[in-house]
Design an enzyme around this catalytic site. Structure first.
Site, PDB file in Angstrom:
ATOM      1  N   ARG A   1      -6.665   9.520   6.516  1.00  0.00           N
ATOM      2  CA  ARG A   1      -6.170  10.765   5.814  1.00  0.00           C
ATOM      3  C   ARG A   1      -7.120  11.185   4.777  1.00  0.00           C
ATOM      4  O   ARG A   1      -8.236  10.533   4.209  1.00  0.00           O
ATOM      5  CB  ARG A   1      -4.966  10.478   5.073  1.00  0.00           C
ATOM      6  CG  ARG A   1      -3.777  10.413   5.775  1.00  0.00           C
ATOM      7  CD  ARG A   1      -2.516   9.940   4.825  1.00  0.00           C
ATOM      8  NE  ARG A   1      -2.034   8.549   5.585  1.00  0.00           N
ATOM      9  CZ  ARG A   1      -1.560   7.630   4.773  1.00  0.00           C
ATOM     10  NH1 ARG A   1      -1.008   7.954   3.557  1.00  0.00           N
ATOM     11  NH2 ARG A   1      -0.779   6.724   5.449  1.00  0.00           N
TER      12      ARG A   1
ATOM     13  N   GLU B   1       4.391  -6.672  -1.018  1.00  0.00           N
ATOM     14  CA  GLU B   1       5.267  -5.537  -1.156  1.00  0.00           C
ATOM     15  C   GLU B   1       6.637  -6.391  -0.591  1.00  0.00           C
ATOM     16  O   GLU B   1       7.818  -5.957  -0.977  1.00  0.00           O
ATOM     17  CB  GLU B   1       5.130  -4.208  -0.539  1.00  0.00           C
ATOM     18  CG  GLU B   1       3.957  -3.433  -0.866  1.00  0.00           C
ATOM     19  CD  GLU B   1       3.439  -2.349   0.007  1.00  0.00           C
ATOM     20  OE1 GLU B   1       2.478  -2.820   0.498  1.00  0.00           O
ATOM     21  OE2 GLU B   1       3.538  -1.245  -0.248  1.00  0.00           O
TER      22      GLU B   1
ATOM     23  N   ASN C   1      10.826  -3.462   7.696  1.00  0.00           N
ATOM     24  CA  ASN C   1       9.811  -2.112   7.667  1.00  0.00           C
ATOM     25  C   ASN C   1       9.705  -1.333   8.844  1.00  0.00           C
ATOM     26  O   ASN C   1       9.119  -1.636   9.595  1.00  0.00           O
ATOM     27  CB  ASN C   1       8.433  -2.294   6.934  1.00  0.00           C
ATOM     28  CG  ASN C   1       7.599  -1.077   6.707  1.00  0.00           C
ATOM     29  OD1 ASN C   1       8.036   0.005   7.025  1.00  0.00           O
ATOM     30  ND2 ASN C   1       6.395  -1.136   6.120  1.00  0.00           N
TER      31      ASN C   1
ATOM     32  N   HIS D   1       3.779   4.044  -2.145  1.00  0.00           N
ATOM     33  CA  HIS D   1       3.073   2.712  -2.617  1.00  0.00           C
ATOM     34  C   HIS D   1       3.807   2.167  -3.988  1.00  0.00           C
ATOM     35  O   HIS D   1       3.260   1.216  -4.683  1.00  0.00           O
ATOM     36  CB  HIS D   1       1.625   2.751  -2.693  1.00  0.00           C
ATOM     37  CG  HIS D   1       0.898   2.841  -1.570  1.00  0.00           C
ATOM     38  ND1 HIS D   1      -0.256   3.290  -1.341  1.00  0.00           N
ATOM     39  CD2 HIS D   1       1.070   2.509  -0.128  1.00  0.00           C
ATOM     40  CE1 HIS D   1      -0.833   3.606  -0.121  1.00  0.00           C
ATOM     41  NE2 HIS D   1       0.135   3.013   0.649  1.00  0.00           N
TER      42      HIS D   1
ATOM     43  N   ARG E   1      12.437  -1.089   3.471  1.00  0.00           N
ATOM     44  CA  ARG E   1      11.607  -0.238   2.850  1.00  0.00           C
ATOM     45  C   ARG E   1      11.880   1.198   3.228  1.00  0.00           C
ATOM     46  O   ARG E   1      12.060   1.402   4.571  1.00  0.00           O
ATOM     47  CB  ARG E   1       9.931  -0.619   3.385  1.00  0.00           C
ATOM     48  CG  ARG E   1       9.175   0.311   2.755  1.00  0.00           C
ATOM     49  CD  ARG E   1       7.778  -0.108   3.023  1.00  0.00           C
ATOM     50  NE  ARG E   1       6.794   0.788   2.604  1.00  0.00           N
ATOM     51  CZ  ARG E   1       5.751   1.366   3.113  1.00  0.00           C
ATOM     52  NH1 ARG E   1       5.544   1.084   4.568  1.00  0.00           N
ATOM     53  NH2 ARG E   1       5.058   2.217   2.487  1.00  0.00           N
TER      54      ARG E   1
END
Ligand code: ADP
Length: 406
Positions: free
Chosen positions: A249, A392, A18, A188, A99
């Site tokens: 965020r 993940e 990633n 996601h 990813r």
């Protein structure tokens, strides 16, 4: 005569990468038993001093040294595999799984990387300027250093590729939206897919029969509505900024706030980007973005922290209600990721007052951190509420193996 048995054979493994703008996270995974054989992180790439962490055989090795670019970062990682182990040449690495955040309208599943795929990921960069260029750099660097293994791109948006048009479309001038590819892509997705599949398996019920809401609450946070294993709605939008309140965020807000701040505070596009992505959410309201620190402040009576938590929980509850309506009824609601797996106050707070919708938490079952799939609803609850740890990396490893047919 050979004495080897199938169990002596090295298990197939996948190196999952990633790659971010200034970091590389990696994990060596054996997909059949789901084990992370080794993992690590290179941070502060391009700064005067970088930080490297490699975990293998239960031992953590840390190094501080300059890491000028991603190529050097990955070279250091491969060096650590050689020096400390496990030996990659003996690990039967069948694929490198990458990813990639934005797959746009082009990718609805994982693909083996070739020159065309690289071009497409590059071409999608305007939709994910913080992520796709870094993901692509990671792919190119890893291909150069590991040329004999197939590389696979797994997209964060793929699970949401087939959202119904009514959920994916923003109500703006259709010509502008089409020309600039403005629509809901979600993010996601690998986690939402992994968790919703796992829920069905853990409950021993057919995935096709379940209406699910998945709440992925990490530093970034997103909700999804999944009908029969197919995503029909999600809270992240064209970018991962929309939807739930997150660590730093804002999630949803009136777009006119941007015009207002531009006109009246003279804020530029870059300043607004920074405001909403890095100085908002829990951090913007309370000064901290980690939920452990937030709870400490709440316990000390800090009004900003209390408000931050209330805003966060209110938004979550609103999405649960909305997705209940989108699905026309819910069988399972599942919490996952750092906050979802660890924070019983958030879980209980998000669903409190929803008993009329058949959602009843059992506070004893809910208490504490969960490292295994756990039902936290009361026996009489019409809706099953669960915590299912996401993984993940394992999902990327398994999808990579499927793509290369290993
Ligand atoms: P990401 O992958 O988005 O960076 P994670 O899913 O790892 O994030 O979640 C990280 C967040 O999880 C932290 O910022 C923190 O708020 C929260 N978290 C981690 N451990 C705990 C805990 N024990 N209690 C409450 N929150 C926690």
């Amino acid at each position: 005569m050979s004495t080897s048995t199938p169990s002596d054979q090295p298990r197939a493994s996948v190196l999952v990468i990633n790659s971010g703008s200034s970091s590389i996270k990696y994990q060596l995974v054996t997909p059949d038993d789901g084990r992370a054989v080794a993992s690590g992180l290179v941070e502060q790439i391009g700064e005067s001093t970088g930080a490297v962490k490699h975990v293998a055989h239960g031992v953590t090795t840390r190094r501080e040294l300059p890491v000028p670019d991603h190529a050097e970062g990955l070279r250091i990682v491969l060096g650590l595999f050689e020096e400390i182990g496990p030996d990659l040449s003996a690990a039967h690495v069948v694929a490198v799984g990458h990813r990639v955040v934005q797959g746009g309208a082009r990718f609805d599943g994982p693909v083996r990387v070739d020159a065309k795929v690289e071009r497409d990921i590059d071409e999608l960069s305007p939709l994910a300027p913080l992520h796709n260029p870094a993901n692509l750099t990671g792919i190119r660097v890893a291909q150069a250093l590991l040329p004999d293994v197939p590389h696979v791109a797994v997209f964060d948006t793929a699970f949401f590729h087939h959202l119904p048009a009514a959920a994916a479309t923003y109500a703006i001038d259709i010509e502008v939206a089409t020309k600039y590819r403005v629509r809901r892509y979600g993010a996601h997705g690998t986690s939402h897919q992994y968790v919703s599949d796992k829920v069905a398996r853990v409950l021993g019920r057919p995935l096709e029969e379940l209406n699910q809401i998945v709440l992925h609450l990490g530093n970034g946070a997103s909700a999804s509505a999944v009908r029969g294993g197919v995503a029909v709605e999600t809270s992240m939008g064209m970018t991962p900024l929309e939807g739930l309140v997150m660590g730093t965020r804002s999630g949803d807000l009136d777009p006119a706030v941007l015009f207002h701040l531009h006109r009246n505070a003279g804020m530029s596009v870059e300043e607004l980007d920074d405001l909403l992505n890095r100085r908002s959410g829990i951090k913007g309201l309370s000064g901290v973005n980690d939920f452990r620190a937030l709870h400490e402040l709440v316990e000390k009576g800090d009004a900003g922290a209390r408000l931050a938590l209330d805003v966060y929980l209110h938004r979550l509850r609103k999405y649960v209600g909305a997705y209940y309506a989108v699905l026309g009824g819910v069988d399972v609601i599942t919490f996952t990721a750092g906050v979802g797996e660890n924070d019983d106050v958030v879980r209980a707070g998000a669903l409190c007052g929803l008993e009329g919708m058949g959602i009843v938490i059992d506070h004893e079952r809910n208490a504490g951190r969960k490292s295994e799939p756990t039902v936290i609803s009361a026996d009489g609850s019409r809706v099953t509420v669960m915590v299912v740890p996401t993984n993940e990396e394992l999902a990327i490893a398994r999808q990579s193996v499927e793509v290369v047919g290993a």
